[in-house]
Design a protein around this motif. Structure first.
Motif, PDB file in Angstrom:
ATOM      1  N   THR A 293       0.842  -1.196   0.000  1.00 22.94           N
ATOM      2  CA  THR A 293       0.000   0.000   0.000  1.00 22.94           C
ATOM      3  C   THR A 293       0.873   1.241   0.000  1.00 22.94           C
ATOM      4  OG1 THR A 293      -1.725  -1.140   1.262  1.00 22.94           O
ATOM      5  CG2 THR A 293      -1.798   1.265   1.246  1.00 22.94           C
ATOM      6  N   ILE A 294       0.487   2.236  -0.775  1.00 23.32           N
ATOM      7  CA  ILE A 294       1.180   3.519  -0.774  1.00 23.32           C
ATOM      8  C   ILE A 294       0.144   4.617  -0.582  1.00 23.32           C
ATOM      9  CG2 ILE A 294       1.085   3.757  -3.303  1.00 23.32           C
ATOM     10  CD1 ILE A 294       3.858   5.141  -3.067  1.00 23.32           C
ATOM     11  N   ALA A 295       0.477   5.590   0.246  1.00 29.16           N
ATOM     12  CA  ALA A 295      -0.451   6.673   0.578  1.00 29.16           C
ATOM     13  C   ALA A 295      -0.007   7.960  -0.104  1.00 29.16           C
ATOM     14  CB  ALA A 295      -0.521   6.868   2.085  1.00 29.16           C
ATOM     15  N   LEU A 296      -0.954   8.584  -0.815  1.00 30.03           N
ATOM     16  CA  LEU A 296      -0.705   9.825  -1.544  1.00 30.03           C
ATOM     17  C   LEU A 296      -1.608  10.918  -0.994  1.00 30.03           C
ATOM     18  CD1 LEU A 296       0.373  11.517  -3.990  1.00 30.03           C
ATOM     19  CD2 LEU A 296      -1.506  10.524  -5.325  1.00 30.03           C
ATOM     20  N   ALA A 297      -1.024  12.056  -0.630  1.00 28.23           N
ATOM     21  CA  ALA A 297      -1.784  13.216  -0.167  1.00 28.23           C
ATOM     22  C   ALA A 297      -1.742  14.276  -1.260  1.00 28.23           C
ATOM     23  CB  ALA A 297      -1.187  13.763   1.133  1.00 28.23           C
TER      24      ALA A 297
ATOM     25  N   HIS B 185       0.841  -1.751 -12.036  1.00 33.32           N
ATOM     26  CA  HIS B 185       1.187  -2.416 -10.777  1.00 33.32           C
ATOM     27  C   HIS B 185      -0.097  -2.844 -10.064  1.00 33.32           C
ATOM     28  CE1 HIS B 185       5.130  -0.774 -11.605  1.00 33.32           C
ATOM     29  NE2 HIS B 185       4.619   0.453 -11.604  1.00 33.32           N
ATOM     30  N   PRO B 186      -0.739  -3.873 -10.547  1.00 33.52           N
ATOM     31  CA  PRO B 186      -2.053  -4.264 -10.016  1.00 33.52           C
ATOM     32  C   PRO B 186      -2.026  -4.742  -8.570  1.00 33.52           C
ATOM     33  CG  PRO B 186      -1.230  -5.908 -11.561  1.00 33.52           C
ATOM     34  CD  PRO B 186      -0.326  -4.731 -11.685  1.00 33.52           C
ATOM     35  N   GLU B 187      -0.860  -5.129  -8.048  1.00 34.44           N
ATOM     36  CA  GLU B 187      -0.784  -5.631  -6.677  1.00 34.44           C
ATOM     37  C   GLU B 187      -0.596  -4.512  -5.649  1.00 34.44           C
ATOM     38  OE1 GLU B 187      -1.332  -8.714  -5.831  1.00 34.44           O
ATOM     39  OE2 GLU B 187      -1.602  -9.285  -7.934  1.00 34.44           O
ATOM     40  N   VAL B 188      -0.444  -3.277  -6.114  1.00 34.04           N
ATOM     41  CA  VAL B 188      -0.243  -2.147  -5.201  1.00 34.04           C
ATOM     42  C   VAL B 188      -1.574  -1.450  -4.959  1.00 34.04           C
ATOM     43  CG1 VAL B 188       0.925   0.069  -4.843  1.00 34.04           C
ATOM     44  CG2 VAL B 188       2.133  -1.816  -5.969  1.00 34.04           C
ATOM     45  N   SER B 189      -1.889  -1.203  -3.693  1.00 39.73           N
ATOM     46  CA  SER B 189      -3.102  -0.467  -3.332  1.00 39.73           C
ATOM     47  C   SER B 189      -2.757   0.999  -3.084  1.00 39.73           C
ATOM     48  CB  SER B 189      -3.734  -1.052  -2.061  1.00 39.73           C
ATOM     49  OG  SER B 189      -4.134  -2.389  -2.271  1.00 39.73           O
ATOM     50  N   LEU B 190      -3.569   1.891  -3.624  1.00 43.55           N
ATOM     51  CA  LEU B 190      -3.386   3.326  -3.423  1.00 43.55           C
ATOM     52  C   LEU B 190      -4.340   3.822  -2.345  1.00 43.55           C
ATOM     53  CD1 LEU B 190      -3.053   4.876  -7.001  1.00 43.55           C
ATOM     54  CD2 LEU B 190      -1.389   5.031  -5.157  1.00 43.55           C
ATOM     55  N   ARG B 191      -3.803   4.600  -1.411  1.00 44.57           N
ATOM     56  CA  ARG B 191      -4.630   5.260  -0.401  1.00 44.57           C
ATOM     57  C   ARG B 191      -4.446   6.763  -0.601  1.00 44.57           C
ATOM     58  NH1 ARG B 191      -3.067   3.331   5.220  1.00 44.57           N
ATOM     59  NH2 ARG B 191      -4.169   1.468   4.496  1.00 44.57           N
ATOM     60  N   VAL B 192      -5.535   7.485  -0.844  1.00 40.55           N
ATOM     61  CA  VAL B 192      -5.454   8.901  -1.212  1.00 40.55           C
ATOM     62  C   VAL B 192      -6.095   9.756  -0.133  1.00 40.55           C
ATOM     63  CG1 VAL B 192      -6.042  10.627  -2.945  1.00 40.55           C
ATOM     64  CG2 VAL B 192      -5.520   8.287  -3.662  1.00 40.55           C
ATOM     65  N   PHE B 193      -5.393  10.820   0.263  1.00 42.37           N
ATOM     66  CA  PHE B 193      -5.907  11.814   1.200  1.00 42.37           C
ATOM     67  C   PHE B 193      -5.973  13.156   0.486  1.00 42.37           C
ATOM     68  CE2 PHE B 193      -3.344   8.799   3.709  1.00 42.37           C
ATOM     69  CZ  PHE B 193      -4.310   8.324   4.595  1.00 42.37           C
TER      70      PHE B 193
ATOM     71  N   ALA C 140       1.359   9.720   5.143  1.00 42.52           N
ATOM     72  CA  ALA C 140       1.444   9.664   3.680  1.00 42.52           C
ATOM     73  C   ALA C 140       2.879   9.366   3.264  1.00 42.52           C
ATOM     74  CB  ALA C 140       0.983  10.989   3.068  1.00 42.52           C
ATOM     75  N   ASP C 141       3.028   8.699   2.125  1.00 38.70           N
ATOM     76  CA  ASP C 141       4.351   8.430   1.555  1.00 38.70           C
ATOM     77  C   ASP C 141       4.790   9.555   0.627  1.00 38.70           C
ATOM     78  OD1 ASP C 141       4.875   5.581   2.467  1.00 38.70           O
ATOM     79  OD2 ASP C 141       2.917   5.360   1.512  1.00 38.70           O
ATOM     80  N   ILE C 142       3.837  10.143  -0.067  1.00 37.66           N
ATOM     81  CA  ILE C 142       4.104  11.240  -0.995  1.00 37.66           C
ATOM     82  C   ILE C 142       3.058  12.320  -0.748  1.00 37.66           C
ATOM     83  CG2 ILE C 142       4.284  11.959  -3.413  1.00 37.66           C
ATOM     84  CD1 ILE C 142       4.865   9.071  -4.157  1.00 37.66           C
ATOM     85  N   ALA C 143       3.494  13.568  -0.686  1.00 35.27           N
ATOM     86  CA  ALA C 143       2.569  14.692  -0.598  1.00 35.27           C
ATOM     87  C   ALA C 143       2.748  15.560  -1.838  1.00 35.27           C
ATOM     88  CB  ALA C 143       2.817  15.518   0.660  1.00 35.27           C
TER      89      ALA C 143
END
Length: 313
Positions: A93-97, A118-126, A142-145
């Motif tokens: 999982t990767i979190a993007l703000a 990258h179908p195995e990666v889940s995106l979490r968006v804020f 978050a991993d990236i802002a």
């Protein structure tokens, strides 16, 4: 050793700002939650919460523990995803703000392309204002802002993504917009709607109005939907990027005029110099750059920037 269950209870109470609401969400009794958090406090020798008129707020020690707990739980989630997929690689999982204005343009094609690659990666968006998004990055949520004009900070790198023009935005037909442009000095006479947190618009406004009388009215709103509702009602004006109100302008719900001289904000990606999952962070950054370049050529009113990078001071 800290109990993972106790940390989970602590994180939930911190999120809701209330023992009772946290317990309701967890579907367990409030005394059970209180006991687990009390054990944490005894182990650490410091209180984690302080009482307020509406619930509880984190102490300095609590803030520190929440940051570390966020990193721990996200690492556990990624390990779970890797194990369930049966292989290591681009999974987890990767979190993007991201600000809502930029997100309306970027997210649909970004999500579609990244999932295809990258179908195995889940995106979490804020979503939120730049000041809040940067704070989430620093706290490990978050991993990236994706933020406007971020300030350099040790341990983080800044990667310019696009340049956006800033406009004064309000209800169509407003007297302040009839001239077709606005000067920074004009803002002192206008009712402004701003974020309560430090972000690009607040820093810019403070620099413009330094040494002058404060604006006629300053309304602070930390929600994009409510901000736009106030703008549509004619309550005041806000500084938004041209792309940030393009949809409302097309529906004639909002209107905006540029500043004279022209004002721009740099939309940048900010991430840790040593991210927890560089194998996921770097591909997402590359995909965001490619999508931004295509959108800039196809309708998003921005100028895509070169792939240079700036490290925190």
């Amino acid at each position: 050793m800290m109990d993972i269950r106790a940390l989970h209870y602590f994180r939930t109470v911190a999120e809701f700002g209330s023992y009772s609401r946290g317990a309701e969400f967890l579907r367990i009794s409030q005394p059970a939650v209180s006991r687990q958090i009390r054990k944490l406090e005894e182990d650490l020798g410091r209180p984690l919460f302080r009482r307020t008129g509406h619930g509880v707020a984190l102490t300095e020690a609590g803030e520190m523990l929440r940051e570390r707990a966020q990193t721990l739980f996200r690492g556990l989630e990624q390990a779970r995803a890797e194990i369930r997929s049966g292989r290591r690689g681009l999974s987890g999982t990767i979190a993007l703000a991201i600000p809502s204005g930029a997100g309306q343009w970027l997210l649909p094609p970004l999500v579609a392309r990244f999932r295809a690659l990258h179908p195995e990666v889940s995106l979490r968006v804020f979503g939120g204002f730049s000041g809040t998004l940067h704070e989430w990055l620093v706290r490990g949520r978050a991993d990236i802002a994706c933020v406007h004009d971020p300030l350099p900070q040790r341990g983080f790198r800044i990667l310019p993504l696009a340049e956006e023009e800033v406009c004064l935005v309000g209800r169509p037909g407003s007297a302040a917009l009839r001239r077709g442009h606005v000067r920074p000095a004009d803002l002192a006479r206008l009712p402004l709607i701003l974020s309560s947190r430090a972000n690009a618009s607040r820093r810019l406004l403070d620099a413009w109005l330094e040494g002058t009388a404060p604006p006629e009215t300053r309304i602070e709103v930390d929600d994009h939907a409510m901000l736009r509702a106030l703008l549509r009602s004619g309550t005041g004006f806000a500084m938004l990027t041209r792309g940030g109100f393009a949809a409302e302008a097309a529906r004639q719900e909002l209107a905006g005029v540029p500043f004279r001289p022209r004002v721009t904000w740099t939309l940048s990606l900010v991430t840790a110099e040593e991210p927890a999952r560089p194998d996921i962070v770097e591909p997402l950054i590359a995909t965001m750059r490619a999508v931004t370049e295509e959108l800039a050529a196809g309708g998003w009113p921005v100028r895509a920037l070169a792939h240079d990078q700036t490290n925190g001071a």
